[in-house]
Scaffold this active site. Structure first.
Site, PDB file in Angstrom:
ATOM      1  CG  HIS A 111      -2.047  -1.000   1.081  1.00 60.17           C
ATOM      2  ND1 HIS A 111      -2.830  -1.382   2.145  1.00 60.17           N
ATOM      3  CD2 HIS A 111      -2.498  -1.716   0.022  1.00 60.17           C
ATOM      4  CE1 HIS A 111      -3.704  -2.280   1.740  1.00 60.17           C
ATOM      5  NE2 HIS A 111      -3.527  -2.503   0.452  1.00 60.17           N
ATOM      6  CB  THR A 179      -4.630  -7.672   8.418  1.00 58.14           C
ATOM      7  OG1 THR A 179      -5.429  -7.042   7.404  1.00 58.14           O
ATOM      8  CG2 THR A 179      -4.548  -9.162   8.159  1.00 58.14           C
ATOM      9  CD  GLU A 206     -11.403  -6.828  17.476  1.00 59.08           C
ATOM     10  OE1 GLU A 206     -11.519  -6.509  18.665  1.00 59.08           O
ATOM     11  OE2 GLU A 206     -11.746  -6.099  16.529  1.00 59.08           O
TER      12      GLU A 206
END
Ligand code: APR
Length: 238
Positions: A111, A179, A206
């Site tokens: 990116h 990510t 998570e």
């Protein structure tokens, strides 16, 4: 010795979170306070380049603050690259230079990079540590008002995808760290690796959007989990 012969790692904002760099979609995430289309799209840049430069100048200053340092997650990935006897590639969605500062070198910034600017006229990419102003001229071709952050915006093609897909097609371990799995094509890398027969592991604080695509999921902070996981990978116990 490690049982794997070729590892591809994908890192996201969660790896830099413990260095104090904001993630995008978590609590206090960047996208909670900024409209993506205004600060991270070619249309937004054309509409208001100064707003976009302010957004990235703020993030560049934070990155260059002496308080902002690589954390144990960055260091563990650099150790894995150094000590793993097989092929290794680290693909990062992050635009900070914390992987480099931790010692990673076989690294692809898909990116782009916050500490680089690109000229819209001659495409020259140059290192940039200070603020970019919309009136700046290109140091190479002299074009005025032509500099932009060397960052991939929504609607633009990520960088070096061919190299990434080649590595994914040949790896036998794919590890995604920090990510959320919201943004393609990075979110689809796990599927490419899996179809190539690779083992797939995800480390996240998570559950992510793509968590069901991984054979193994390790819930925890990257800075705590990665040093242990790298030990296991280098001992060949994983
Ligand atoms: N350890 C591990 N995981 C963490 C930690 C941590 N300390 N802190 C946060 N996470 C996890 C979150 O649970 C979340 O799943 O990191 C992920 C961060 O998700 P995002 O904020 O969406 O960041 P990322 O996945 O890198 O975004 C991808 O989206 O906006 C674009 O270009 C931007 O590169 C970015 C891309």
């Amino acid at each position: 010795m490690a049982t794997h012969r070729s590892i591809v790692v994908l890192s996201g904002a969660g790896v830099s979170a413990e260095s104090g760099i904001s993630t995008f979609r978590g609590v206090n995430g960047l996208w909670n306070n900024h409209r993506i289309e205004e600060v991270a799209s070619p249309e937004g840049f054309a509409r208001d380049p100064d707003l976009v430069h302010r957004f990235y100048n703020l993030r560049r200053r934070q990155l260059l603050d002496p308080q902002t340092r690589p954390n144990a997650a960055h260091l563990a990935l650099a150790r894995l690259e150094r000590s793993f006897p097989g092929e290794f590639m680290l693909v990062t969605q992050n635009i900070d230079d914390l992987h480099e500062r931790a010692g990673s070198s076989r690294l692809i910034h898909m990116h782009g990079e916050l500490l680089k600017a690109r000229c819209g006229a001659c495409e020259t990419v140059a290192v940039r540590y200070d603020d970019i102003d919309s009136a700046d001229t290109c140091g190479h071709c002299g074009a005025r008002r032509a500099l932009r952050p060397h960052v991939v915006w929504f609607g633009e093609m990520p960088m070096r995808l061919e190299e990434i897909y080649t590595a994914l097609g040949g790896c036998d371990l794919f590890l995604a760290v920090g990510t959320s799995g919201h943004v393609h094509p990075a979110a689809g890398f796990v599927d490419v690796a899996r179809r190539a027969g690779a083992a797939t592991v995800e480390v996240n604080l998570e559950t992510s959007v793509t968590e069901s695509m991984f054979q193994r999921r390790i819930l925890g902070a990257a800075a705590a989990v990665l040093p242990v996981l790298v030990d296991e990978l280098l001992d060949g116990t994983r």
